[in-house]
Design a protein around this motif. Structure first.
Motif, short mmCIF file in Angstrom:
data_model
loop_
_atom_site.label_atom_id
_atom_site.label_comp_id
_atom_site.label_asym_id
_atom_site.label_seq_id
_atom_site.Cartn_x
_atom_site.Cartn_y
_atom_site.Cartn_z
N VAL A 192 -6.57 -0.27 -2.72
CA VAL A 192 -6.93 -1.52 -2.25
C VAL A 192 -8.91 -1.04 -3.00
N LYS B 88 -7.90 -13.76 -3.23
CA LYS B 88 -7.41 -13.03 -5.24
C LYS B 88 -6.49 -12.14 -4.11
N ASP B 89 -5.31 -11.27 -4.79
CA ASP B 89 -4.11 -9.89 -4.65
C ASP B 89 -3.71 -10.25 -3.07
N LYS C 202 -20.93 -5.84 -11.07
CA LYS C 202 -20.28 -7.02 -12.66
C LYS C 202 -21.54 -6.43 -13.85
N ASP C 203 -21.06 -5.74 -14.69
CA ASP C 203 -22.19 -5.11 -15.94
C ASP C 203 -23.47 -4.50 -15.62
N LYS D 41 -24.82 -11.87 -11.06
CA LYS D 41 -25.80 -11.57 -12.20
C LYS D 41 -24.37 -10.70 -13.00
N LEU E 27 -7.18 -5.72 -12.02
CA LEU E 27 -8.39 -7.08 -12.22
C LEU E 27 -8.58 -6.88 -13.67
N ASP F 173 -24.18 -10.24 -18.35
CA ASP F 173 -24.63 -10.08 -19.04
C ASP F 173 -23.52 -10.78 -20.04
N PHE G 88 -24.58 -5.15 -12.20
CA PHE G 88 -25.26 -5.08 -10.87
C PHE G 88 -23.78 -5.26 -10.70
N PRO H 174 -23.15 -9.52 -5.71
CA PRO H 174 -23.19 -10.30 -3.72
C PRO H 174 -22.20 -10.68 -3.04
N ALA H 175 -21.17 -10.55 -3.15
CA ALA H 175 -19.86 -10.56 -2.41
C ALA H 175 -18.70 -10.39 -2.89
N PRO H 176 -19.23 -8.85 -2.72
CA PRO H 176 -18.36 -7.99 -2.89
C PRO H 176 -16.80 -8.48 -2.63
N TYR H 177 -15.48 -7.88 -3.29
CA TYR H 177 -13.93 -8.45 -2.98
C TYR H 177 -13.09 -7.34 -3.23
N LYS H 178 -12.37 -7.65 -2.47
CA LYS H 178 -11.14 -6.92 -3.28
C LYS H 178 -9.48 -7.13 -3.35
N ALA H 179 -9.14 -6.42 -4.79
CA ALA H 179 -8.13 -6.92 -5.27
C ALA H 179 -7.28 -5.37 -5.89
N LEU I 285 -10.69 -14.14 -0.23
CA LEU I 285 -12.51 -14.02 -0.76
C LEU I 285 -13.15 -13.80 0.52
N PRO I 286 -14.52 -13.65 -0.05
CA PRO I 286 -15.51 -13.48 0.82
C PRO I 286 -17.23 -14.54 0.91
N GLU J 205 -1.87 -10.17 -11.49
CA GLU J 205 -3.21 -11.30 -10.23
C GLU J 205 -2.62 -12.01 -9.89
N LEU K 120 0.55 -1.39 -0.02
CA LEU K 120 -0.12 0.28 -0.05
C LEU K 120 0.53 1.51 -0.16
N ALA L 249 -21.71 -17.77 -3.49
CA ALA L 249 -22.81 -16.66 -4.38
C ALA L 249 -22.77 -16.42 -5.98
N PHE M 136 -5.91 -10.65 -0.77
CA PHE M 136 -7.34 -10.96 0.11
C PHE M 136 -8.24 -11.86 0.04
#
Lengths: 348, 348, 348
Positions: B238, A244-245, B244-245, C254, B258, C256, B247, B250-255, A249-250, A264, A94, C251, A247
């Motif tokens: 971070v 991932k990176d 995503k697209d 969604k 990407l 497209d 939407f 449901p489980a946002p993640y850190k990276a 993953l949740p 990555e 960081l 999880a 961290f």
């Protein structure tokens, strides 16, 4: 090309020998980890007769393993013994409050010129699988000249899953174009044709198996150090994609094939519960090539202790060299580790 | 080539001037947003002297920003002022009950021929980061001729996280092969060699920094508008991958890195809590090239207010042009926004 | 080239006829599913006049569908009727306790030489969307010679979501370089230029629509069988990405547009709630090409029952052949299914 730096190089090598290692800081919590690292013109062998001119950290590809604790103070003095400018970006760090240590020539620092040195000082955070690489002419220096190494930060609060790990492997994935092997300072252009593909700088069959025993909990740390996406397939086991990176993953998910893009990192964890000999390889089929010879490149075998191979086994007579995946160093706890197996020949 | 359309073009431009903007509908909830948009032969500059012949929406690349509310009625009259057929697909729009507005030549409509017009009418749903692009000969028109723009639908019920955002940037990623720059109607073939790489149609150093101040909550909306996977690495922060697209995940993640594939959109959110100058760039190292010149392409700098750059800073003397990432337009609320910074020169 | 095997081939074909099908085992829970499968020199047509010499499982590309129950005993006797060595890897099968059935020439078995046979025996686990392919010279045999087929394991405990599915489609994605079409034993080299792109071995417009009716719950099983990343975009619907490599995602999210890397499988589920004609295609725009002709390749149309196409519809006069996506076979329940639509011509 670099002969004018030869005495400088010897001095720098001596300095590296003297200062490497751990100096405990005055606080109980954090260590100061100092290291003196050359960037050296070095010829490595990817596989068989295919050599490559690299600008190697401490004369090896991958570079030395930095295995530190979260919160440690890291100090790395970098001596550029090559004929071209460089810098080091500590990918994932960081650099909180230390943006001028981020290693970006043209933004955070002037490039380290040939014969010059630069000392990076920063706190190791966050934890996880990180890496370091040059940030000058990355299309050549990172992709074609082996200017990368692993940087692992041990967390203060490990996850329940990672606490169970008994075997820890680092796998840095990269790509090479043999056309530029002997042309340092050139290459990495649009239209380049990658024809060699390595794990930790070596292609199958000149890399090493990953040895485990039944009951091991295995962690593999994939690092996308090259220019291409690698789609890693492990046979006979279900990988839990856990980090991932760096961290956690949740929502860790299961996979048998995992795409790793440049830059990555993914840490996967699985239990060694299925004795046998199991392939692990890039499923981009054109990446299991050594030039125009099939079934090489990014490919290895997960070997269980006690399994007797058949005569047709490609690695029947393979000489095993532990620590190819830094698995021995990672057992020793934090430290800065060189690896003789990754050393090349100095280019005078 | 298009001179036979010149008077038509003038009329169309006039129409665009007259009808652009917002007409509130009779209901309180939804607006009718009408726009009149030309497709024009336009020469843009990617970087330095590298120009490119595009078929530009409203004469600019990226095209105008559509920033609308979820549920709005959108009406876009498209005038094809080029010499080739086109159509517009509103990528991500559900087109519930309006499949003939989906913009697919050969499936949902006949192509819009040179000199002809077509009016698209549809409801803006779902919400999120969407985009629009031609759907005729996409290998050339989308990849090489700049036929794309951002389409942002503001949600009726924003997530808690996105409500905190104070700075919002749109970053459309694409790839170009200079071989076809002056050959409209040709190109986009297997084996093409991409050699220029842009964010919002410009390569480093001719694009712009992303300016923030400490405490900002920053949203970056990555849109894969080209033909390649881009692996975006942000330094010093971070990213929380939140959408995503369009939407919410449901489980946002850190990276910190990407991968964005063609057609995909990812919205990341992070707090600006680390003052400095920080690179953001594609970690596919061959994509930070301008032709055969290194350290260009898909690369920019996150600049904090109050940071004084050193003399070696590449952008020390850079003229700042706000709104390069449509950040100013996004502050103004829903509307349809052109951007003079993206305009090219009309090709007669 | 293979004429010396012709009588062997006839015998093998006879054996296949006799032993295909299901033999219930003595336990109620698990069936024994036996199959006899040739690998045959076969010329298939990708699209229009573009033919390709393949080493086809049962003379078809994709190979026969294995649709089995979790826990079934699978026994496949493979007869190599081609002039080159092969093996079969059952991608995703755990091979618990049967590592020598994993099909890796040089690791778990000697290659199956021309004229020889090998019988694979293993338990079908885990459940989900799996596939099988050759594991000899994969750069040529998998990428260019069509040596792949779908392997679907029906779960003992399906998820709530998958229980709702009414239409199930298998879509295997792959890439071809026409340069090697008539050169079996060669190709799959670094620098190859892919110029044809197929779903289940056929390019648009010579593949088939996906037919649904309003209210269907649709599952699409994407399998990355080639060498490239494909970024699949479905129009007019929101895909729920529900399975990765056969495993339910913790999880589901969604999208497209969905990137599918080589070796990966993704199962998406959505409700057919928006009657119309909707494109589904690779958003890597250079993959919707047939050689140098645009708007072909990996592209199809989701056709709703009852929708009347306009005259400009590319598939206005298309002859519909059900089961192109194995949708009819999947309705019949577990079994091993050949598909006449995928048969090529035997090469003598």
């Amino acid at each position: 090309m670099t002969s004018r730096f030869s005495s400088f190089r010897r001095l720098a090598a001596l300095a590296a020998f003297c200062t490497a290692g751990v100096l405990l800081s005055s606080t109980a919590a954090a260590a100061v980890r100092k290291y003196d690292m050359n960037i050296e013109d070095t010829r490595i062998t990817l596989v068989e007769k295919q050599q490559y001119h690299t600008f190697a950290f401490s004369g090896q590809v991958p570079g030395p393993l930095f295995f530190v604790d979260e919160g440690d103070q890291v100090e790395v003095n970098v001596n550029n013994v090559t004929a071209l400018p460089h810098s080091i970006h500590w990918h994932g760090m960081l650099q909180k409050g230390t943006w001028k240590m981020d290693g970006i020539a043209g933004t955070t620092q002037a490039p380290i010129q040939p014969g010059e040195s630069f000392t990076y000082k920063f706190i190791a955070e966050p934890s996880g699988t990180m890496w370091y690489h040059c940030h000058v002419n990355v299309n050549e220096h990172v992709v074609l000249r082996g200017m990368w190494g692993p940087f692992i930060v041990r967390p203060k609060k490990p996850t329940a899953l990672e606490k169970t790990v008994t075997k820890d492997f680092i796998m840095m994935l990269s790509d090479w174009d043999s056309k530029w092997a002997d042309k340092p300072g050139f290459g990495g252009l649009p239209g380049d044709k990658f024809d060699y593909f390595t794990i930790n700088g070596k292609s199958f069959p000149d890399n090493q198996p990953l040895r485990v025993k039944q009951g091991d909990v295995v962690r593999m740390r994939f690092i996308g150090a090259g220019d291409l996406v690698h789609s890693i397939h492990l046979h006979g086991h279900v990988m839990t994609v856990a980090f991932k990176d760096g961290f956690p993953l949740p929502a860790p998910y299961k996979a048998d094939t995992l795409a790793v893009a440049p830059g990555e990192r993914y840490d996967v964890i699985f239990t060694a519960d299925n004795p046998g000999l199991w392939m692990i390889h890039d499923h981009v089929d054109s990446h299991v090539m050594n030039g125009d010879r099939p079934m090489g490149g990014i490919m290895s075998v997960l070997e269980y202790e006690g399994i007797k191979p058949d005569d047709f086994y490609d690695w029947k007579k393979k000489k095993f060299e532990p620590n190819f995946y830094y698995e021995e160093s990672l057992k020793k706890g934090p430290g800065i580790y060189t690896n003789d197996g990754f050393k090349g020949q100095a280019v005078q």
